[in-house]
Design a protein around this motif. Sequence first.
Motif, PDB file in Angstrom:
ATOM      1  N   ILE A  56     -12.862  -5.981  -2.064  1.00  0.00           N
ATOM      2  CA  ILE A  56     -13.362  -5.470  -3.339  1.00  0.00           C
ATOM      3  C   ILE A  56     -14.872  -5.267  -3.237  1.00  0.00           C
ATOM      4  N   ILE A  57     -15.137  -4.041  -3.484  1.00  0.00           N
ATOM      5  CA  ILE A  57     -15.889  -3.801  -3.723  1.00  0.00           C
ATOM      6  C   ILE A  57     -16.578  -3.591  -5.372  1.00  0.00           C
ATOM      7  N   GLY A  58     -17.942  -4.654  -5.473  1.00  0.00           N
ATOM      8  CA  GLY A  58     -18.463  -4.768  -7.137  1.00  0.00           C
ATOM      9  C   GLY A  58     -18.030  -6.154  -7.446  1.00  0.00           C
ATOM     10  N   PHE A  66     -11.463 -17.493  -5.773  1.00  0.00           N
ATOM     11  CA  PHE A  66     -11.276 -15.991  -5.411  1.00  0.00           C
ATOM     12  C   PHE A  66      -9.932 -16.504  -4.781  1.00  0.00           C
ATOM     13  N   ASN A  67      -9.078 -15.348  -5.629  1.00  0.00           N
ATOM     14  CA  ASN A  67      -7.698 -14.521  -5.310  1.00  0.00           C
ATOM     15  C   ASN A  67      -7.370 -13.860  -4.509  1.00  0.00           C
ATOM     16  N   TYR A  68      -6.985 -13.657  -2.873  1.00  0.00           N
ATOM     17  CA  TYR A  68      -7.093 -12.335  -2.869  1.00  0.00           C
ATOM     18  C   TYR A  68      -5.768 -11.070  -3.793  1.00  0.00           C
ATOM     19  N   GLY A  69      -5.098 -11.939  -3.638  1.00  0.00           N
ATOM     20  CA  GLY A  69      -3.756 -11.384  -4.157  1.00  0.00           C
ATOM     21  C   GLY A  69      -3.999 -10.269  -5.917  1.00  0.00           C
ATOM     22  N   VAL A  70      -5.063 -11.632  -6.870  1.00  0.00           N
ATOM     23  CA  VAL A  70      -5.707 -10.781  -7.612  1.00  0.00           C
ATOM     24  C   VAL A  70      -6.222 -10.395  -7.424  1.00  0.00           C
ATOM     25  N   GLU A  71      -7.530 -10.566  -6.891  1.00  0.00           N
ATOM     26  CA  GLU A  71      -8.795  -9.540  -6.943  1.00  0.00           C
ATOM     27  C   GLU A  71      -8.208  -7.907  -6.288  1.00  0.00           C
ATOM     28  N   ALA A  72      -7.078  -8.179  -5.035  1.00  0.00           N
ATOM     29  CA  ALA A  72      -7.000  -7.039  -4.630  1.00  0.00           C
ATOM     30  C   ALA A  72      -6.371  -5.999  -5.371  1.00  0.00           C
ATOM     31  N   TRP A  73      -5.741  -7.212  -6.493  1.00  0.00           N
ATOM     32  CA  TRP A  73      -4.656  -6.519  -7.377  1.00  0.00           C
ATOM     33  C   TRP A  73      -5.727  -5.449  -8.444  1.00  0.00           C
ATOM     34  N   GLU A  74      -6.286  -6.349  -9.224  1.00  0.00           N
ATOM     35  CA  GLU A  74      -7.214  -5.687  -9.926  1.00  0.00           C
ATOM     36  C   GLU A  74      -8.409  -4.855  -9.585  1.00  0.00           C
ATOM     37  N   ALA A  75      -8.545  -4.806  -8.320  1.00  0.00           N
ATOM     38  CA  ALA A  75      -9.787  -3.783  -7.493  1.00  0.00           C
ATOM     39  C   ALA A  75      -9.022  -2.910  -6.701  1.00  0.00           C
ATOM     40  N   PHE A  76      -7.770  -2.621  -6.910  1.00  0.00           N
ATOM     41  CA  PHE A  76      -7.028  -1.386  -7.276  1.00  0.00           C
ATOM     42  C   PHE A  76      -6.505  -0.768  -8.726  1.00  0.00           C
ATOM     43  N   ASN A  78      -8.977  -0.186 -10.987  1.00  0.00           N
ATOM     44  CA  ASN A  78     -10.129   0.133 -11.401  1.00  0.00           C
ATOM     45  C   ASN A  78     -10.306   0.535 -10.328  1.00  0.00           C
ATOM     46  N   GLY A  79      -9.721   0.943  -8.956  1.00  0.00           N
ATOM     47  CA  GLY A  79     -10.403   1.842  -8.194  1.00  0.00           C
ATOM     48  C   GLY A  79     -11.967   1.276  -7.205  1.00  0.00           C
ATOM     49  N   CYS A  80     -11.227   0.185  -6.520  1.00  0.00           N
ATOM     50  CA  CYS A  80     -13.253  -0.307  -6.056  1.00  0.00           C
ATOM     51  C   CYS A  80     -12.182  -1.639  -4.748  1.00  0.00           C
ATOM     52  N   LEU A  81     -11.324  -1.020  -4.261  1.00  0.00           N
ATOM     53  CA  LEU A  81     -11.000  -1.269  -2.998  1.00  0.00           C
ATOM     54  C   LEU A  81     -11.919  -0.610  -2.112  1.00  0.00           C
ATOM     55  N   SER A  82     -11.935  -1.086  -0.597  1.00  0.00           N
ATOM     56  CA  SER A  82     -12.717  -0.686   0.410  1.00  0.00           C
ATOM     57  C   SER A  82     -12.629   0.490   0.259  1.00  0.00           C
ATOM     58  N   LEU A  85      -9.550   1.079   2.649  1.00  0.00           N
ATOM     59  CA  LEU A  85      -8.567   0.723   2.369  1.00  0.00           C
ATOM     60  C   LEU A  85      -7.605   1.961   1.669  1.00  0.00           C
ATOM     61  N   ILE A  86      -8.094   2.720   0.635  1.00  0.00           N
ATOM     62  CA  ILE A  86      -7.738   3.675   0.457  1.00  0.00           C
ATOM     63  C   ILE A  86      -7.419   4.939   0.333  1.00  0.00           C
ATOM     64  N   GLU A  87      -8.399   4.811   2.067  1.00  0.00           N
ATOM     65  CA  GLU A  87      -8.018   6.589   3.231  1.00  0.00           C
ATOM     66  C   GLU A  87      -6.638   5.634   3.747  1.00  0.00           C
ATOM     67  N   GLU A  88      -6.304   4.321   3.645  1.00  0.00           N
ATOM     68  CA  GLU A  88      -5.366   4.003   4.402  1.00  0.00           C
ATOM     69  C   GLU A  88      -3.913   4.341   3.402  1.00  0.00           C
ATOM     70  N   GLN A  89      -4.290   4.043   2.032  1.00  0.00           N
ATOM     71  CA  GLN A  89      -3.284   3.785   0.892  1.00  0.00           C
ATOM     72  C   GLN A  89      -3.018   5.387   0.832  1.00  0.00           C
ATOM     73  N   ARG A  90      -3.894   6.153   1.277  1.00  0.00           N
ATOM     74  CA  ARG A  90      -3.788   7.989   0.221  1.00  0.00           C
ATOM     75  C   ARG A  90      -3.006   8.167   1.750  1.00  0.00           C
ATOM     76  N   LYS A  91      -3.001   7.964   2.835  1.00  0.00           N
ATOM     77  CA  LYS A  91      -1.834   8.518   3.742  1.00  0.00           C
ATOM     78  C   LYS A  91      -0.462   8.137   3.552  1.00  0.00           C
ATOM     79  N   VAL A  92      -0.484   6.629   3.257  1.00  0.00           N
ATOM     80  CA  VAL A  92       1.011   6.409   2.641  1.00  0.00           C
ATOM     81  C   VAL A  92       1.107   6.855   1.956  1.00  0.00           C
ATOM     82  N   ARG A  93       0.659   7.056   0.600  1.00  0.00           N
ATOM     83  CA  ARG A  93       0.996   8.427  -0.624  1.00  0.00           C
ATOM     84  C   ARG A  93       1.760   9.572  -0.426  1.00  0.00           C
ATOM     85  N   GLU A  94       1.057   9.996   0.627  1.00  0.00           N
ATOM     86  CA  GLU A  94       1.792  11.432   1.322  1.00  0.00           C
ATOM     87  C   GLU A  94       2.606  11.801   2.155  1.00  0.00           C
TER      88      GLU A  94
END
Length: 230
Positions: A56-58, A66-76, A78-82, A85-94
Amino acid sequence: MAGKKVLIVYAHQEPKSLNGSLKTIAVEELTKQGCSVTVSDLYEMQFEPRSTRKDIIGDLYNPEQFNYGVEAWEAFKNGCLSEDLIEEQRKVREADLVIFQFPLYWFSMPAIMKGWLDRVFVQGFAHNFPQCYETGLLKNKLALLSFTTGGDEGIYSDEGVSGNIRYLLWPMQHGIMHFCGLSILAPHICFAPEYASEEEREQMLTSWVERLKTIWEEEPIKCTAEWYYK
Ligand SMILES: Cc1cc2nc3c(=O)[nH]c(=O)nc-3n(C[C@H](O)[C@H](O)[C@H](O)COP(=O)(O)OP(=O)(O)OC[C@H]3O[C@@H](n4cnc5c(N)ncnc54)[C@H](O)[C@@H]3O)c2cc1C
């Protein structure tokens, strides 16, 4: 089929392994078909398998506890994932099809691949209850587990000491992939390549290429408990 996009998530340390060869020939065959193929070579990338605060950036949503599931969901959201992860999600999305290529480790996938799933398939991206299973956020994509085993086919039969191989597919195919909405193509399993002859190993590679030639015509399995435990 020309124009289709395939992501191969590959977990093996050694390019000369059978897993390495299965990955390489899949890239060759699918590219020949006109597909665009991307490989996430997890060991080569030194992919971080641990789900931690660093993802989580920021600022955290709840810095007190700290709750990873909640923090990752919020970060997703708000565009605040590292970045990784953003790069791997882009590959999956495509991708139209995601192939997971790995050796069976303890009736499951290697930790580095499980870590990839823990960190990439976060809430909001891959699922968001009640959006799961048929309505999971990765619906309209296909997943295929292609893996090798140490044990032979007999060991993984109904009568075998390890039980039917389908039993151990339930957590991976149903609990992860199907939960996130992916449709599941039948797994591709190479049993006990270390104990096979050279010819048998070549046959394993040939069978994989032959299957890939018509992969786009395949119907997904019915991902119900009966398929696994009938
Ligand atoms: C931590 C751990 C847990 C495990 N848990 C399990 C488990 O629960 N159940 C189970 O069944 N097994 C288990 N295993 C065993 C593991 O699944 C097998 O060792 C693995 O699947 C073998 O695949 P490989 O790609 O590593 O084989 P490799 O040993 O790399 O390949 C087999 C042979 O194929 C050869 N080869 C490679 N490319 C080609 C080619 N193009 N043509 C011909 N030959 C080729 C290689 O040179 C090698 O000789 C476990 C192993 C580990 C380390």
